[in-house]
Scaffold this motif. Structure first.
Motif, mmCIF file in Angstrom:
data_model
loop_
_atom_site.group_PDB
_atom_site.id
_atom_site.type_symbol
_atom_site.label_atom_id
_atom_site.label_comp_id
_atom_site.label_asym_id
_atom_site.label_seq_id
_atom_site.Cartn_x
_atom_site.Cartn_y
_atom_site.Cartn_z
ATOM 1 N N ARG A 1 -111.247 -3.674 57.348
ATOM 2 C CA ARG A 1 -112.696 -3.929 57.431
ATOM 3 C C ARG A 1 -113.359 -3.034 58.472
ATOM 4 N N HIS A 2 -112.575 -2.615 59.449
ATOM 5 C CA HIS A 2 -113.110 -1.797 60.545
ATOM 6 C C HIS A 2 -112.879 -0.311 60.301
ATOM 7 N N THR A 3 -111.676 0.038 59.838
ATOM 8 C CA THR A 3 -111.329 1.437 59.586
ATOM 9 C C THR A 3 -110.213 1.495 58.563
ATOM 10 N N GLU A 4 -110.151 2.552 57.795
ATOM 11 C CA GLU A 4 -109.139 2.670 56.748
ATOM 12 C C GLU A 4 -107.841 3.217 57.338
ATOM 13 N N LEU A 5 -106.926 2.296 57.621
ATOM 14 C CA LEU A 5 -105.608 2.655 58.125
ATOM 15 C C LEU A 5 -104.551 1.966 57.275
ATOM 16 N N HIS A 6 -103.473 2.666 57.029
ATOM 17 C CA HIS A 6 -102.391 2.116 56.213
ATOM 18 C C HIS A 6 -101.183 1.807 57.088
ATOM 19 N N ALA A 7 -100.293 0.975 56.550
ATOM 20 C CA ALA A 7 -99.096 0.588 57.291
ATOM 21 C C ALA A 7 -98.162 1.778 57.463
ATOM 22 N N ASN A 8 -97.506 1.830 58.613
ATOM 23 C CA ASN A 8 -96.455 2.818 58.817
ATOM 24 C C ASN A 8 -95.117 2.111 58.975
ATOM 25 N N VAL A 9 -94.059 2.873 59.138
ATOM 26 C CA VAL A 9 -92.716 2.295 59.137
ATOM 27 C C VAL A 9 -92.498 1.345 60.307
ATOM 28 N N ASP A 10 -93.227 1.517 61.408
ATOM 29 C CA ASP A 10 -93.051 0.625 62.555
ATOM 30 C C ASP A 10 -93.445 -0.812 62.217
ATOM 31 N N LEU A 11 -94.487 -0.980 61.410
ATOM 32 C CA LEU A 11 -94.899 -2.329 61.015
ATOM 33 C C LEU A 11 -93.847 -2.965 60.116
ATOM 34 N N ALA A 12 -93.290 -2.193 59.199
ATOM 35 C CA ALA A 12 -92.246 -2.724 58.324
ATOM 36 C C ALA A 12 -90.993 -3.087 59.127
#
Length: 415
Positions: free
Chosen positions: A346-357
């Motif tokens: 909602r604030h900025t278009e960011l996608h998940a990276n491997v650290d989140l997984a």
């Protein structure tokens, strides 16, 4: 001008700067950049007005890929490598999609293939007695509060001290060192659960060092896939440090220590730990929105989101999220991660990276905050060895950039 004419010694094998530049397909200034980086040797002839270069040395550099500017546009160092390609939200090892590799092969199998070009089903790495004994004694002597990464750094030094043949940089010797060092690092860590059988693959043994919770097949599948996906990722900071050490002909244990040193930076190895803490907070507070808001209010980036090499979702994260769906105990953390992604969007278009997984895996299995970094370090050791093997085949000390001096101009008074 004399420098544009053929400069010949008694053997007729010296080239002028212009001729060397033409053979390499670069500008004359770039030839001198190669000299400053140790890739070429220049010589000024008596009475001559320009530098000359050995034709065989120039031709050898051209064959190694010298027909390119040594710096990419933007001033970044460019290094020729045949290991990893990152292209259009995909990551490839030697042209093969890493997600496909993770789906079909184990970490040891992929590592062996990456090093040798040969795939051997059922490959297992085993730690030699002397190296493992030395590493365990060193690790056991550390303070009780030491984390797994501290223990890994000590273990690699102890293993090196136990190997008198570590200075042999022949390909076979380096490969044998790699096959023994990686399991030594894992098996030197204190066990948190009942010991796995020695014949087991690396993933179950690493699991028992990171959590006391029982391992199930689906969870081990995620861990093994993470190890495969994290083997390499082009010239990350730690990999560049490894290539610099290998350029100086450091032995394999030392190049891994160099990688660990760069990994210790807060902008490299610590990222998965920050994502781990964030997911724990989301689960505790029951709201991703509140946690994301706290990060944004404090001017901090939301951990686990965005990657400079991927405009879309990190393909490694995409693969791990898919596998984590088959792990029932991971569902709460997986849902928390999804809420973080949608809230931040909602604030900025960011996608998940491997650290989140990785954080979803470590949080859901009771692993410590440093577990993601530990998984990363063990996995990346195989990639560091692959890069070292490449660098050992290059001209020694070529990773020598020139400093741009901005200090006071001499002569200055004695202080």
């Amino acid at each position: 001008m004399a420098d544009q004419e053929t400069a010949q010694d008694t053997g007729g094998q010296r080239l002028s700067t212009r001729e060397a530049a033409d053979r390499l397909g670069v500008k004359p200034e770039t030839v001198y950049a190669y000299v400053s980086r140790g890739q070429l040797t220049s010589r000024r002839e008596p009475g001559g007005r320009g530098s000359t270069f050995d034709a065989k040395e120039v031709d050898a550099l051209a064959r190694r890929g010298g027909r390119r500017e040594p710096a990419a546009s933007g001033g970044e160092l460019a290094v020729r490598t045949g290991i990893t390609l990152i292209d259009r939200d995909h990551c490839y090892f030697r042209g093969v999609d890493t997600s496909e590799l993770a789906a079909h092969y184990s970490y040891e199998e992929v590592a062996e293939w990456l090093w040798t070009g040969e795939l051997h089903r059922g490959t297992h790495f085993a730690a030699p007695h002397d190296a493992l004994s030395a590493a365990r004694r060193a690790v056991q002597a550390m303070p009780a509060h030491s984390g797994p990464m501290d223990r890994l750094r000590v273990a690699v030094i102890a293993a090196a001290a136990a190997d008198p043949l570590r200075f042999d940089l022949s390909e076979d010797a380096v490969l044998n060192t790699a096959r023994s060092l990686i399991p030594t690092l894992v098996d030197a860590l204190p066990s948190q659960s009942p010991e796995q059988h020695a014949a087991d693959s690396l993933a179950p043994r690493l699991w028992s060092r990171l959590t006391s919770e029982p391992a199930d097949a689906a969870s081990l599948r995620v861990l093994d896939a993470a190890l495969v996906l994290l083997i390499d990722h082009d010239l990350a900071a730690s990999t560049l440090a490894v290539r610099v050490a290998a350029s100086a002909r450091a032995h394999p244990y030392a190049i891994v220590s160099a990688g660990f040193g760069a990994l210790d930076g807060t902008l490299h190895g610590a990222a998965s730990g920050l994502a781990h803490r964030m997911l724990l907070e989301v689960l505790e507070r029951g709201s991703a929105a509140a946690v994301v808001a706290d990060h944004l209010r404090a001017g901090r980036r939301v951990p686990g989101l965005g990657h400079r090499l991927y405009p879309g979702e990190d393909p490694r994260a995409r693969t791990l999220f898919r596998l984590l769906q088959d792990v029932p105990r991971a569902h709460p953390a997986l849902q928390a991660a999804r809420e973080v992604i949608t809230t931040t969007a909602r604030h900025t278009e960011l996608h998940a990276n491997v650290d989140l997984a990785l954080a979803v895996l470590t949080v859901s299995t009771g692993m410590p905050t440093e577990a993601g970094e530990t998984i990363f370090a063990i996995a990346r050791t195989a990639g560091w060895v692959a890069h070292a093997l490449e660098e050992y085949g290059e001209r020694p000390l070529r990773m020598r950039p020139s400093g741009q001096y901005h200090g006071p101009r001499p002569p200055q008074p004695l202080p």
